[in-house]
Design a protein around this motif. Sequence first.
Motif, PDB file in Angstrom:
ATOM      1  N   TYR A 114      -2.011  13.936  -2.206  1.00 46.83           N
ATOM      2  CA  TYR A 114      -1.810  14.659  -0.945  1.00 46.83           C
ATOM      3  C   TYR A 114      -0.340  14.825  -0.548  1.00 46.83           C
ATOM      4  CZ  TYR A 114      -6.540  12.760  -0.887  1.00 46.83           C
ATOM      5  OH  TYR A 114      -7.809  12.377  -1.251  1.00 46.83           O
ATOM      6  N   PHE A 115       0.525  13.919  -1.022  1.00 47.39           N
ATOM      7  CA  PHE A 115       1.930  13.952  -0.610  1.00 47.39           C
ATOM      8  C   PHE A 115       2.834  13.843  -1.822  1.00 47.39           C
ATOM      9  CE2 PHE A 115      -0.538  11.717   2.678  1.00 47.39           C
ATOM     10  CZ  PHE A 115      -0.350  12.572   3.752  1.00 47.39           C
ATOM     11  N   SER A 116       3.961  14.538  -1.786  1.00 49.54           N
ATOM     12  CA  SER A 116       4.929  14.446  -2.879  1.00 49.54           C
ATOM     13  C   SER A 116       6.066  13.476  -2.545  1.00 49.54           C
ATOM     14  CB  SER A 116       5.514  15.828  -3.189  1.00 49.54           C
ATOM     15  OG  SER A 116       6.147  16.356  -2.043  1.00 49.54           O
ATOM     16  N   GLU A 117       6.169  13.089  -1.271  1.00 49.12           N
ATOM     17  CA  GLU A 117       7.178  12.125  -0.844  1.00 49.12           C
ATOM     18  C   GLU A 117       6.515  11.042  -0.013  1.00 49.12           C
ATOM     19  OE1 GLU A 117      10.583  13.750   1.052  1.00 49.12           O
ATOM     20  OE2 GLU A 117      11.087  15.069  -0.612  1.00 49.12           O
ATOM     21  N   MET A 118       6.959   9.800  -0.203  1.00 52.01           N
ATOM     22  CA  MET A 118       6.383   8.682   0.547  1.00 52.01           C
ATOM     23  C   MET A 118       7.429   7.638   0.866  1.00 52.01           C
ATOM     24  SD  MET A 118       2.726   8.018  -1.261  1.00 52.01           S
ATOM     25  CE  MET A 118       2.952   9.185  -2.590  1.00 52.01           C
ATOM     26  N   LYS A 119       7.322   7.075   2.067  1.00 49.19           N
ATOM     27  CA  LYS A 119       8.135   5.931   2.474  1.00 49.19           C
ATOM     28  C   LYS A 119       7.178   5.001   3.209  1.00 49.19           C
ATOM     29  CE  LYS A 119      11.903   9.112   3.104  1.00 49.19           C
ATOM     30  NZ  LYS A 119      11.922  10.287   3.950  1.00 49.19           N
ATOM     31  N   ILE A 120       6.704   3.968   2.530  1.00 48.30           N
ATOM     32  CA  ILE A 120       5.729   3.062   3.129  1.00 48.30           C
ATOM     33  C   ILE A 120       6.203   1.617   2.976  1.00 48.30           C
ATOM     34  CG2 ILE A 120       3.736   4.578   2.835  1.00 48.30           C
ATOM     35  CD1 ILE A 120       3.007   3.070   0.314  1.00 48.30           C
ATOM     36  N   PHE A 121       5.702   0.744   3.863  1.00 51.28           N
ATOM     37  CA  PHE A 121       6.070  -0.668   3.771  1.00 51.28           C
ATOM     38  C   PHE A 121       4.888  -1.525   4.192  1.00 51.28           C
ATOM     39  CE2 PHE A 121       6.698   0.050   8.255  1.00 51.28           C
ATOM     40  CZ  PHE A 121       6.396  -1.178   8.839  1.00 51.28           C
ATOM     41  N   GLU A 122       4.967  -2.800   3.867  1.00 50.32           N
ATOM     42  CA  GLU A 122       3.954  -3.757   4.303  1.00 50.32           C
ATOM     43  C   GLU A 122       4.638  -5.083   4.606  1.00 50.32           C
ATOM     44  OE1 GLU A 122      -0.186  -5.990   2.912  1.00 50.32           O
ATOM     45  OE2 GLU A 122       0.684  -4.465   1.604  1.00 50.32           O
ATOM     46  N   LEU A 123       4.193  -5.711   5.683  1.00 53.73           N
ATOM     47  CA  LEU A 123       4.611  -7.067   6.018  1.00 53.73           C
ATOM     48  C   LEU A 123       3.358  -7.925   5.922  1.00 53.73           C
ATOM     49  CD1 LEU A 123       6.532  -9.232   7.160  1.00 53.73           C
ATOM     50  CD2 LEU A 123       5.989  -8.397   9.446  1.00 53.73           C
ATOM     51  N   GLY A 124       3.317  -8.822   4.946  1.00 52.91           N
ATOM     52  CA  GLY A 124       2.098  -9.603   4.737  1.00 52.91           C
ATOM     53  C   GLY A 124       2.363 -10.887   3.980  1.00 52.91           C
ATOM     54  N   LYS A 125       1.300 -11.679   3.838  1.00 51.82           N
ATOM     55  CA  LYS A 125       1.422 -12.982   3.185  1.00 51.82           C
ATOM     56  C   LYS A 125       1.219 -12.860   1.681  1.00 51.82           C
ATOM     57  CE  LYS A 125       0.043 -15.795   7.134  1.00 51.82           C
ATOM     58  NZ  LYS A 125      -0.963 -16.712   7.697  1.00 51.82           N
ATOM     59  N   ILE A 126       1.978 -13.676   0.947  1.00 55.44           N
ATOM     60  CA  ILE A 126       1.799 -13.784  -0.499  1.00 55.44           C
ATOM     61  C   ILE A 126       1.649 -15.270  -0.840  1.00 55.44           C
ATOM     62  CG2 ILE A 126       3.011 -11.657  -1.077  1.00 55.44           C
ATOM     63  CD1 ILE A 126       5.476 -13.346  -1.776  1.00 55.44           C
ATOM     64  N   TYR A 127       1.058 -15.534  -2.006  1.00 48.35           N
ATOM     65  CA  TYR A 127       0.719 -16.912  -2.375  1.00 48.35           C
ATOM     66  C   TYR A 127       1.155 -17.170  -3.812  1.00 48.35           C
ATOM     67  CZ  TYR A 127      -2.318 -15.936   1.587  1.00 48.35           C
ATOM     68  OH  TYR A 127      -2.799 -15.550   2.816  1.00 48.35           O
ATOM     69  N   LYS A 128       1.871 -18.296  -4.009  1.00 49.26           N
ATOM     70  CA  LYS A 128       2.374 -18.616  -5.349  1.00 49.26           C
ATOM     71  C   LYS A 128       2.237 -20.098  -5.646  1.00 49.26           C
ATOM     72  CE  LYS A 128       5.747 -14.908  -5.873  1.00 49.26           C
ATOM     73  NZ  LYS A 128       7.123 -14.551  -6.133  1.00 49.26           N
ATOM     74  N   LYS A 129       2.359 -20.412  -6.909  1.00 47.69           N
ATOM     75  CA  LYS A 129       2.457 -21.791  -7.362  1.00 47.69           C
ATOM     76  C   LYS A 129       3.270 -21.807  -8.657  1.00 47.69           C
ATOM     77  CE  LYS A 129      -1.671 -21.989 -10.251  1.00 47.69           C
ATOM     78  NZ  LYS A 129      -2.909 -22.673 -10.579  1.00 47.69           N
ATOM     79  N   PRO A 130       3.730 -22.944  -9.192  1.00 49.21           N
ATOM     80  CA  PRO A 130       3.794 -24.236  -8.488  1.00 49.21           C
ATOM     81  C   PRO A 130       5.066 -24.343  -7.655  1.00 49.21           C
ATOM     82  CG  PRO A 130       4.492 -24.494 -10.770  1.00 49.21           C
ATOM     83  CD  PRO A 130       4.160 -23.039 -10.581  1.00 49.21           C
ATOM     84  N   PRO A 131       5.177 -25.171  -6.634  1.00 50.91           N
ATOM     85  CA  PRO A 131       4.019 -25.736  -5.940  1.00 50.91           C
ATOM     86  C   PRO A 131       3.307 -24.637  -5.158  1.00 50.91           C
ATOM     87  CG  PRO A 131       6.007 -26.182  -4.691  1.00 50.91           C
ATOM     88  CD  PRO A 131       6.445 -25.468  -5.944  1.00 50.91           C
TER      89      PRO A 131
END
Length: 200
Positions: free
Chosen positions: A46-63
């Motif tokens: 639908y679009f040829s140009e985009m500027k999007i963002f997200e503020l959210g949680k991420i999860y990693k290990k270790p630890p």
Amino acid sequence: DQDAKCFSFKEKELIEIENPISREYKYLRPSLIPNLLKNVKENLKYFSEMKIFELGKIYKKPPISEKRALTGVILTSGSGTQNFYYAKGIIDLLFAKLGISNVWYDEVQPTPEESKISFWRPKRCAEIKTDHTEVGFIGEISKKILEKLKISFSVVVFDLDFEKLQNLCCEEHEYQPISRFPAAVRDLAVLVPRQIKVVE
């Protein structure tokens, strides 16, 4: 599971859910980048140009850790270089508004066990630092990943550690009176070999 293969996430850094709703969602997300790129793929219809963002949680290990990330994607009709500097301008403005100074961009130096480098196109990515603290990354997404997602345009992403931004931002601004003397602006030009980096 498919995202883990596409983005070369190592199993030892992924947190598996005990009772996932489906095989596709068996891991907690270690990055916001995969979902944003999938959104780009879907919206290219639908679009040829985009500027999007997200503020959210991420999860990693270790630890095992949980933290918030701020990630943005830039896709315009311009070249990858133009998109890179557009994204860099957004980051510079964001940091200025947050009162964070001494921001600079350093060459990415991943350790052999890190998968971060698999996101980025070589020589077209940088670590974002304030003083000597790494707060994120900016760069073009690798062609290998874009081909897997069937995205034929250059995509630039910035990925910031929101927890570090919170600790660094300064709400208090010290008042400084306007100088009684007119500003004297000097424009200096320095000639150096092409291979010398700005930071040097």
